[in-house]
Write an enzyme that holds these catalytic residues in place. Structure first.
Site, mmCIF file in Angstrom:
data_model
loop_
_atom_site.group_PDB
_atom_site.id
_atom_site.type_symbol
_atom_site.label_atom_id
_atom_site.label_comp_id
_atom_site.label_asym_id
_atom_site.label_seq_id
_atom_site.Cartn_x
_atom_site.Cartn_y
_atom_site.Cartn_z
ATOM 1 N N THR A 34 12.743 15.056 15.894
ATOM 2 C CA THR A 34 11.334 15.438 16.663
ATOM 3 C C THR A 34 10.199 16.540 16.403
ATOM 4 O O THR A 34 9.253 16.702 16.058
ATOM 5 C CB THR A 34 11.198 15.848 18.784
ATOM 6 N N HIS A 75 17.332 7.281 11.528
ATOM 7 C CA HIS A 75 18.912 8.028 11.753
ATOM 8 C C HIS A 75 19.953 6.749 10.722
ATOM 9 O O HIS A 75 21.483 6.966 10.924
ATOM 10 C CB HIS A 75 19.100 7.610 13.218
ATOM 11 N N ARG A 97 22.940 19.676 12.817
ATOM 12 C CA ARG A 97 22.720 20.556 13.559
ATOM 13 C C ARG A 97 24.325 20.522 14.257
ATOM 14 O O ARG A 97 25.187 19.193 13.836
ATOM 15 C CB ARG A 97 22.095 19.701 14.655
ATOM 16 N N SER A 144 23.232 17.962 22.761
ATOM 17 C CA SER A 144 21.237 16.907 23.198
ATOM 18 C C SER A 144 22.063 15.520 23.480
ATOM 19 O O SER A 144 21.085 14.987 24.812
ATOM 20 C CB SER A 144 21.500 17.607 21.736
ATOM 21 N N ARG A 148 14.033 19.022 25.287
ATOM 22 C CA ARG A 148 14.668 19.600 26.396
ATOM 23 C C ARG A 148 14.854 21.430 27.025
ATOM 24 O O ARG A 148 13.898 22.062 27.225
ATOM 25 C CB ARG A 148 16.268 19.423 26.797
ATOM 26 N N LYS A 149 15.326 21.791 25.721
ATOM 27 C CA LYS A 149 15.290 23.226 25.845
ATOM 28 C C LYS A 149 15.094 23.284 24.152
ATOM 29 O O LYS A 149 14.193 24.604 24.464
ATOM 30 C CB LYS A 149 16.888 23.621 26.462
ATOM 31 N N GLY A 150 15.479 23.205 23.062
ATOM 32 C CA GLY A 150 15.302 23.681 22.103
ATOM 33 C C GLY A 150 16.137 24.794 21.464
ATOM 34 O O GLY A 150 15.541 25.623 21.164
HETATM 35 P P1 A3P Z 1 18.768 20.396 22.976
HETATM 36 O O1 A3P Z 1 18.676 19.394 24.183
HETATM 37 O O2 A3P Z 1 19.300 21.075 22.735
HETATM 38 O O3 A3P Z 1 17.275 21.146 23.952
HETATM 39 P P2 A3P Z 1 15.793 14.623 18.480
HETATM 40 O O4 A3P Z 1 14.639 15.211 18.146
HETATM 41 O O5 A3P Z 1 17.184 14.674 17.283
HETATM 42 O O6 A3P Z 1 15.757 13.575 18.815
HETATM 43 O O7 A3P Z 1 16.633 16.207 19.082
HETATM 44 C C1 A3P Z 1 15.844 16.723 20.778
HETATM 45 C C2 A3P Z 1 16.462 18.450 20.285
HETATM 46 O O8 A3P Z 1 15.686 18.881 19.501
HETATM 47 C C3 A3P Z 1 16.468 18.626 21.894
HETATM 48 O O9 A3P Z 1 17.355 19.867 22.052
HETATM 49 C C4 A3P Z 1 14.818 19.551 22.033
HETATM 50 O O10 A3P Z 1 15.089 20.387 22.672
HETATM 51 C C5 A3P Z 1 14.437 19.739 20.565
HETATM 52 N N1 A3P Z 1 13.780 19.671 19.926
HETATM 53 C C6 A3P Z 1 12.211 18.781 20.392
HETATM 54 N N2 A3P Z 1 11.746 19.403 19.207
HETATM 55 C C7 A3P Z 1 11.584 20.408 19.345
HETATM 56 C C8 A3P Z 1 10.640 21.665 18.576
HETATM 57 N N3 A3P Z 1 9.796 21.187 18.601
HETATM 58 N N4 A3P Z 1 11.108 22.834 18.346
HETATM 59 C C9 A3P Z 1 12.586 22.840 18.429
HETATM 60 N N5 A3P Z 1 13.271 21.926 19.362
HETATM 61 C C10 A3P Z 1 13.100 20.960 19.416
#
Ligand code: A3P
Length: 294
Positions: A52, A111, A133, A141, A260-262
């Site tokens: 994202t 993906h 990651r 996550s 979620r948390k990032g």
């Molecule tokens: P966490 O669940 O560890 O918080 P994806 O986008 O591939 O689905 O990955 C989601 C993960 O990226 C989640 O991690 C989410 O919180 C984090 N995420 C989403 N947007 C983000 C941003 N702008 N900057 C950093 N992390 C981000």
């Protein structure tokens, strides 16, 4: 078994990878029909590795002439996944770049494991930006994401499946390794990025990304604070607090599910030392001799 239930859909083992039965028909359609162009940029990531975020950064960079950063920027009104769709979800040339006349061709995303990419992606000049990651953070996550999608398995059950390679586009190790090797062989074709590195040195990686995509950040832009503007717009705090990302939906997934948390290292709050050891052991075995660490 070739098919495993993972909570909100089935995963189906196809050419060695576990793909969602919701994605597989689109992926096969892409394999058969998708014609990559030399100017295309394909973002590929392992699920839950920060896709994202990377979509937001790439979209902003690629479209900055059309969409300067101001209060009308599309990212303030649309989720990054709506602006840069997954090719396996949205296979159809018109939908791949909805309403955008992007000067850099079509940035689109996937993906898809390397071995299953449409041939034209590999044979054309199309560039690939790959994101992965730390495997333990990816798992944690993924676990939260799946729960939000309705998965009922316990953390332990999910963990066992994940370690056996049964996760979206898994085994995650094989996914990462193939793109890692491709990036070593063809650095001009594949830019290999890690979530942790993006978090640690965001400006450096934004500039690297822009250069790789063929739209380098100019000295004038740097002087005007463009780098900080992009990073601020695409930051976790900014995107996760926007109304569209608190309430909207992309496909059948609520936008808030992508935030979620990032944080880096959140796995420490969820995995036992036995789980840590098990996953580290698999990672060490799989990546042995590759020069890759996550
Ligand atoms: P966490 O669940 O560890 O918080 P994806 O986008 O591939 O689905 O990955 C989601 C993960 O990226 C989640 O991690 C989410 O919180 C984090 N995420 C989403 N947007 C983000 C941003 N702008 N900057 C950093 N992390 C981000």
């Amino acid at each position: 078994p070739k098919e495993r239930w993972f909570g909100s859909s089935y995963l189906y083992k196809y050419n060695g990878f576990w793909l969602s039965t919701k994605l597989l028909p689109g992926l096969i359609a892409c394999q058969n029909n998708f014609q990559a162009q030399d100017t295309d940029v394909l973002l590929v990531s392992t699920p839950k590795s920060g896709t994202t975020w990377l979509k937001a950064l790439t979209f902003t960079l690629a479209n900055r002439k059309i969409y300067p950063i101001n209060q009308n920027h599309p990212l303030l009104k649309q989720n990054p996944h709506s602006l840069m769709p997954f090719m396996e979800f949205f296979f159809s040339p018109e939908k791949m770049n909805p309403d955008l006349s992007c000067p850099l061709g079509r940035p689109y995303s996937s993906h898809c494991p390397l071995a299953l990419l449409p041939e034209s992606v590999l044979k054309s000049g199309c560039k690939i930006v790959y994101l992965c990651r730390n495997i333990k953070d990816t798992f944690v996550s993924y676990w939260h994401f799946s729960k939000k999608l309705g998965a009922e398995a316990s953390l332990e059950e999910f963990f066992d499946m994940f370690c056996e390679g049964v996760s979206l586009s898994g085994p995650v190790w094989d996914h990462v390794l193939s793109y890692w090797r491709e990036s070593l062989e063809k650095p001009e074709k594949v830019l290999f990025l890690k979530y942790e590195a993006l978090q640690e040195k965001p400006s450096f990686h934004l500039k690297l990304l822009a250069e790789f995509m063929g739209c380098p950040i100019s000295p004038e832009e740097e002087t005007c604070g463009f780098v900080d503007e992009v990073l601020g717009l695409c930051s976790f705090d900014n995107l996760s607090n926007l109304e569209v990302n608190k309430s909207g939906t992309s496909w059948t997934v609520r936008n808030e599910t992508f935030f979620r948390k990032g944080n880096v290292g959140d796995w420490k709050n969820y995995l036992t030392s036995e789980m840590e050891e098990r996953i580290d052991h698999i990672t060490a075995q799989k990546f042995f001799g590759s020069g890759l660490s996550l």
